[in-house]
Design an enzyme around this catalytic site. Structure first.
Site, PDB file in Angstrom:
ATOM      1  N   GLU A 191      -9.247  13.000   0.457  1.00  0.00           N
ATOM      2  CA  GLU A 191      -8.038  12.516   0.066  1.00  0.00           C
ATOM      3  C   GLU A 191      -6.882  12.935   1.211  1.00  0.00           C
ATOM      4  O   GLU A 191      -6.218  12.027   1.468  1.00  0.00           O
ATOM      5  CB  GLU A 191      -7.348  13.120  -1.270  1.00  0.00           C
ATOM      6  CG  GLU A 191      -8.233  12.560  -2.431  1.00  0.00           C
ATOM      7  CD  GLU A 191      -8.075  10.912  -2.568  1.00  0.00           C
ATOM      8  OE1 GLU A 191      -6.834  10.408  -2.128  1.00  0.00           O
ATOM      9  OE2 GLU A 191      -8.913  10.267  -3.034  1.00  0.00           O
TER      10      GLU A 191
ATOM     11  N   TYR B 263       0.642  11.734  -5.645  1.00  0.00           N
ATOM     12  CA  TYR B 263      -0.542  10.937  -5.592  1.00  0.00           C
ATOM     13  C   TYR B 263      -1.845  11.951  -5.240  1.00  0.00           C
ATOM     14  O   TYR B 263      -2.706  11.614  -6.277  1.00  0.00           O
ATOM     15  CB  TYR B 263      -0.544  10.095  -4.603  1.00  0.00           C
ATOM     16  CG  TYR B 263      -1.730   9.379  -4.186  1.00  0.00           C
ATOM     17  CD1 TYR B 263      -2.403   8.457  -5.073  1.00  0.00           C
ATOM     18  CD2 TYR B 263      -2.739   9.975  -3.047  1.00  0.00           C
ATOM     19  CE1 TYR B 263      -3.638   7.913  -4.605  1.00  0.00           C
ATOM     20  CE2 TYR B 263      -3.900   9.527  -2.769  1.00  0.00           C
ATOM     21  CZ  TYR B 263      -4.291   8.617  -3.741  1.00  0.00           C
ATOM     22  OH  TYR B 263      -5.550   8.013  -3.284  1.00  0.00           O
TER      23      TYR B 263
ATOM     24  N   ASP C 231      -2.092   4.379  -5.210  1.00  0.00           N
ATOM     25  CA  ASP C 231      -1.653   4.333  -3.529  1.00  0.00           C
ATOM     26  C   ASP C 231      -1.662   2.887  -3.321  1.00  0.00           C
ATOM     27  O   ASP C 231      -1.224   1.832  -4.064  1.00  0.00           O
ATOM     28  CB  ASP C 231      -3.174   4.733  -3.200  1.00  0.00           C
ATOM     29  CG  ASP C 231      -4.303   3.865  -3.397  1.00  0.00           C
ATOM     30  OD1 ASP C 231      -3.989   2.920  -4.342  1.00  0.00           O
ATOM     31  OD2 ASP C 231      -5.445   4.004  -2.669  1.00  0.00           O
TER      32      ASP C 231
END
Length: 385
Positions: free
Chosen positions: A49, A130, A148
């Site tokens: 990520e 996020y 996202d």
């Protein structure tokens, strides 16, 4: 009275599509040891990520494998010197990510493992809303939907949300969260959010979406209205800033290069660089920049050409001056480095200067792994295509 939050479509068709068409990505595999096959590894998910922020899947794949080979678990990363982490990150861009990654690894190692909640994850350096939601859902099965760029695009089209980004996020996020009111996503939260990512990256793309293949084609209001390619709308971006730099490349009799570390905060914080004048709005002349040269009294020669690098918020043009230095110790805070080692350790922006050297130290500027957000498959904090 606040307006009711619209209900998203049933998640079952998307999960069935994902079971047939999910992408094979290295961070979706289980860890090499110590877990059942296919069991999520929070370290690998977190690393992926962070790497995927502002960077394409194609660029991340080989660098992810190389990073894992060098730092196979969070303990190895926590114990590594910053210089090793910075060198391994070189070329991926957005170097604050690497600093936060290293700091977070130390925090995780110190507490004996990753927090398994969004709130706990957000306490780690560099992990925002996020990333915390993505790790919580994919690694720990928490019923949450990270939003996202792919998810924004899918939801905006499903509900035909015409308000432009970034303002539309206040509408999109609560609609996305409502997916977890359904039983199937709550039972498979990691699969569901990755299905959303895959849908946005492969079918519901920014241009020419493949609506005929979409599992939600009968539920998509934008497709019904024929406006899918225009959504999500975006507010026009402000003009990018232009900055200029001039750097001084000194070589000793052994051919080594004089380098230094940038300040820990700011652009390319803590990374190696060729010493130079601060980046500013106006171009530098050699005479103006000479007070910033690392060694006094050398015969600096300005090389022809410009090196260009694009950051998210600005464009940078750099000139290169070069000189031969006598044998001797490096000035305080600097060091001599073999060219091959420097090529591997310098960040991409600084490496773009090397083809200007005489003789050139690189064949030419390599393609940037990092791109401004808005490129194909852009995420809220990066690119997943």
């Amino acid at each position: 009275m606040p307006a009711a939050i619209p209900t998203p479509p049933p998640a079952g068709p998307l999960l069935a599509w994902y079971d047939r068409h999910r992408r094979t990505l290295p961070w979706r595999a289980g860890p090499a040891t110590g877990a059942m096959p296919g069991e999520p590894d929070p370290y690998r998910i977190w690393l992926s990520e962070v790497m995927l922020q502002q960077t394409t899947v194609a660029a991340v794949g080989p660098r992810y494998a190389r990073f894992l080979a060098r730092f196979p678990d969070v303990q190895a990363l926590a114990e590594a010197p910053w210089e090793d982490v910075a060198a391994e990150w070189a070329g991926l861009g957005y170097y604050a990510r690497a600093r936060n990654l290293h700091a977070a690894a130390k925090a995780v190692a110190g507490r004996g493992g990753f927090p398994d909640t969004e709130a706990g994850l957000r306490e780690l350096p560099g992990i925002g809303a996020y990333t915390a939601a993505a790790i919580a859902a994919i690694a720990f099965g928490r019923p949450t939907v990270p939003v996202d760029g792919n998810v924004e695009r899918v939801v905006a089209r499903l509900l035909a949300i015409r308000e432009p980004l970034p303002g539309a996020r206040r509408l999109i996020a609560p609609i996305a969260a409502r997916f977890m009111e359904q039983a199937e996503p709550r039972a498979r939260p990691g699969d569901f959010v990755q299905a959303l990512f895959d849908l946005g990256a492969t079918l519901c793309t920014p241009r020419r979406p493949a609506c005929a293949l979409c599992p939600w084609r009968g539920d998509c209001e934008a497709q019904r209205q024929g406006i899918q390619e225009s959504l999500p709308a975006k507010t026009p971006k402000a003009a990018r800033k232009q900055r200029h730099g001039l750097h001084f490349l000194a070589r000793d009799p052994a051919g080594r290069l004089l380098l230094r570390h940038r300040p820990p905060e700011g652009l390319l914080g803590g990374m190696l660089e060729i010493p130079g004048a601060p980046w500013r709005e106006a171009p530098w002349s050699l005479e103006e920049a000479l007070p910033h040269a690392p060694l006094p009294g050398l015969a600096w020669a300005l090389r022809p050409g410009l090196a260009h690098h694009g950051f998210t918020h600005m464009d940078l043009d750099m000139r290169l001056a070069e000189a031969s230095a006598p044998a001797g110790p490096a000035p305080p805070g600097m060091g001599w480095m073999e060219p091959a080692v420097a090529l591997a350790a310098l960040p991409t922006a600084i490496r773009r200067l090397l083809p200007l050297a005489d003789p050139p130290l690189a064949e030419g500027p390599e393609p940037m792994a990092s791109r401004p957000s808005g490129a194909r498959g852009a995420r809220k904090k990066g690119i997943r295509a």
